[in-house]
Design a protein around this motif. Structure first.
Motif, PDB file in Angstrom:
ATOM      1  N   ARG A 111      24.414  39.800  43.358  1.00  0.00           N
ATOM      2  CA  ARG A 111      25.484  40.505  42.745  1.00  0.00           C
ATOM      3  C   ARG A 111      25.185  42.398  42.636  1.00  0.00           C
ATOM      4  O   ARG A 111      24.446  42.710  42.684  1.00  0.00           O
ATOM      5  N   LYS A 112      26.466  42.879  43.104  1.00  0.00           N
ATOM      6  CA  LYS A 112      26.843  44.369  43.419  1.00  0.00           C
ATOM      7  C   LYS A 112      25.633  44.957  41.689  1.00  0.00           C
ATOM      8  O   LYS A 112      24.869  45.986  42.768  1.00  0.00           O
ATOM      9  N   ASP A 113      25.570  44.347  40.712  1.00  0.00           N
ATOM     10  CA  ASP A 113      24.461  45.389  39.402  1.00  0.00           C
ATOM     11  C   ASP A 113      22.948  45.093  39.402  1.00  0.00           C
ATOM     12  O   ASP A 113      22.530  45.548  38.873  1.00  0.00           O
TER      13      ASP A 113
END
Length: 569
Positions: free
Chosen positions: A160-162
């Motif tokens: 996940r990018k976050d």
């Protein structure tokens, strides 16, 4: 080093020799430490025996994270000596002792965004690399590197990018733990050790205070015999206390069992070119590349129930899925899980109530005259544990004994491995196998691959893959029974291969074919073949049922629904 087979004829000969003469040392326990101890003793010129109640590596040593590593978390605990020792052993195994079995593997450590995290993690991993290089055996692995978030996501697009602001990538090593132990045993046998699995110690002989031998039950035939030895080594891991109780000597320490479970999922469920290491509230969690699969683990909880078959509960599986899904863009579900396995770590009990804080150091002592116990430690440092155990044995022998030399003794299949790897195209041409198949064999058998290819030359049908488990050839089942000490179907599907955790059906689709191949080699009649197949089917059903249970108690009860095919009396 000449190749030694561990087939039925060789096992029978070893049992006869164990009963005939007094040994210098008898090692009890056929996990990595016991096998390593037998190799150490045999290569010092000692008359050596090794017995194991079940199959080689049937306990802890086939159910690990399959990593050869220094242990970053022990560095954080300031256990510098353990980490340095383990990194030196990692280098020896990669470069000299077992290059065919131990392979480099990259890991990505995602950074969460705290300002202190990158310098803190980076300095720790830099120290890890520096300790590896300073050991004199660490130059074979790349050094760590810092990555931006974009660079990290390029390596692991499934994150996940976050879930990260950047990452640090470093390298460790991995192996097939059960195959490694079998290779250790074969190597010990090649140097003269008399080795027998399915041979359970049921008691010890004493003359006064001194332990002078052991009573052994051959579980395959039901016969019992006595092995006399000047020194005995108890290398039974989580069973240490039970073994010690046979002589009424528990020793000065206590071994607690910590359960660790792992999930196996297909490689396409996580898009990444690198493994992952994640922090949890208790320890760390690894996502480890494993051929066409990933291994996700592990947990770290106390286990006080059945030690032969520790069970993974539904809560254990949920714990791992929850933690790995916290960083994955596409979460894993239970339907993605191909295999589950649970193992027990032998930890030295201390003041801490949490098993994750118990020592991974090892202890060696004379628990009674003639009886040495070795316990604790970690897989990576098995050779150091073995050396210390045999050093302690030597103190009890009234003779001059050569020092340890196992740091220079390659394991079976290591010598000539690199030359054969370079010639793998020619091996493929001669054998008629695809080069990818030859590479698979070389990374499992090393130079002993030529023995497997000889089987195929004599019986071309063995070049076919197993139906329902096509990563493995039919020849590998035959070779497991003929040369690697496999006595039962479970030995092949769970340890000589990893079919039991690498297929969604857990090996039930291939069990009849594998049993027929083994039966032809071991002289089974139809009744025995049917018994082997039924036992394996019941085992898989019990494991599946245990993994649906909510807690350890109910999971253990479900798993105990499948008895061993050779009962431990």
């Amino acid at each position: 080093m000449r190749s030694i087979k561990l087939g039925p004829t060789e096992r029978a000969a070893a049992l006869a020799r164990l009963a005939e003469r007094e040994l210098d040392v008898l090692v009890v326990g056929g996990g990595v430490v016991g096998a390593g101890t037998a190799l150490d003793a045999a290569t010092r010129g000692l008359a050596t025996g090794l017995v194991e109640a079940r199959d080689w590596a049937a306990g802890t040593s086939s159910r690990s994270s399959k990593l050869i590593h220094g242990g970053l978390r022990y560095l954080e605990m300031l256990d510098f000596a353990l980490v340095k020792e383990a990194l030196q052993e990692r280098g020896l195994l990669l470069g000299r002792l077992a290059p065919h079995l131990v392979k480099p593997v990259p890991f990505l450590y995602p950074l969460q965004g705290r300002g202190w995290e990158r310098p803190y993690v980076g300095s720790g991993i830099a120290l890890y690399d520096a300790m590896s290089v300073s050991s004199g055996h660490g130059r074979g692995l790349p050094l760590h590197k810092h990555l931006s978030r974009r660079q990290a996501l390029r390596q692991a697009p499934s994150l996940r990018k976050d879930a990260l602001v950047g990452a640090v990538q470093y390298w460790d090593a991995q192996m097939d733990d059960a195959r490694f132990v079998t290779t250790l045993v074969r190597t010990a046998a090649s140097y003269g050790a008399h080795v027998a699995n399915r041979a359970r110690v049921i008691g010890f002989l004493r003359e006064g205070e001194r332990v002078v031998g052991a009573r052994v039950d051959d579980l395959e035939s039901g016969s019992q015999f006595v092995v006399r030895a000047r020194q005995i080594v108890n290398a039974t891991g989580v069973w240490t206390d039970e073994t010690q109780a046979m002589v009424g000597e528990r020793g000065q320490f206590h071994v607690r069992a910590s359960k660790g479970i792992h999930l196996v999922v297909p490689r396409d469920r996580i898009h990444s070119s690198t493994g992952l290491i994640l922090r949890t509230e208790k320890s760390v969690l690894f996502v480890i590349p494993w051929g066409r699969h990933w291994i996700v683990g592990t947990t770290d909880t106390e286990w006080t129930l059945d030690k032969d078959h520790p069970a993974a509960s539904s809560a254990d599986i949920a714990y791992l899925l929850d933690h790995v899904n916290s960083v994955l863009a596409v979460p894993l579900t239970r339907e993605d899980v191909e295999g589950v396995y649970a193992g027990l770590r032998p930890l030295l009990a201390g003041e801490s109530e949490a098993t994750s804080k118990l020592s991974r150091e090892h202890v060696v002592q004379h628990a009674a005259p003639g009886l040495v116990v070795v316990a604790g430690g970690k897989y990576t440092t098995y050779r150091v544990m073995a050396k210390d155990a045999v050093d302690e044995v030597v103190h009890g022998l009234d003779q001059r004994v050569a020092p340890c030399c196992t740091d220079t003794v390659p394991l079976a299949g290591a010598e000539g491995y690199r030359a054969l790897w370079n010639a793998r195209g020619e091996l493929a041409r001669r054998s008629g196998l695809h080069v990818a198949r030859v590479e698979h064999l070389l990374n499992r058998y090393g130079a002993l691959t030529e023995e497997v290819l000889q089987l195929i030359a004599e019986e071309p049908g063995l070049a076919e893959p197993l139906s329902g488990a096509d990563d493995y050839l039919r020849a590998e089942v035959v070779y497991a029974a003929r040369a690697e000490g496999a006595r039962h179907l479970d030995d092949v599907l769970a340890r000589r291969t990893r079919i039991s955790i690498e297929t969604f059906d857990r090996g039930t689709a291939v069990m009849a074919e594998a049993a027929a191949l083994m039966g032809a080699e071991l002289g089974w009649d139809k009744a025995q073949i049917d018994k082997e197949v039924e036992h394996y089917r019941v085992r898989v059903a019990a494991e599946r049922e245990s993994q649906e249970q909510p807690d350890d108690l109910t999971a253990d009860a479900a798993r105990l629904g499948a008895p061993d095919i050779v009962p431990l009396k």
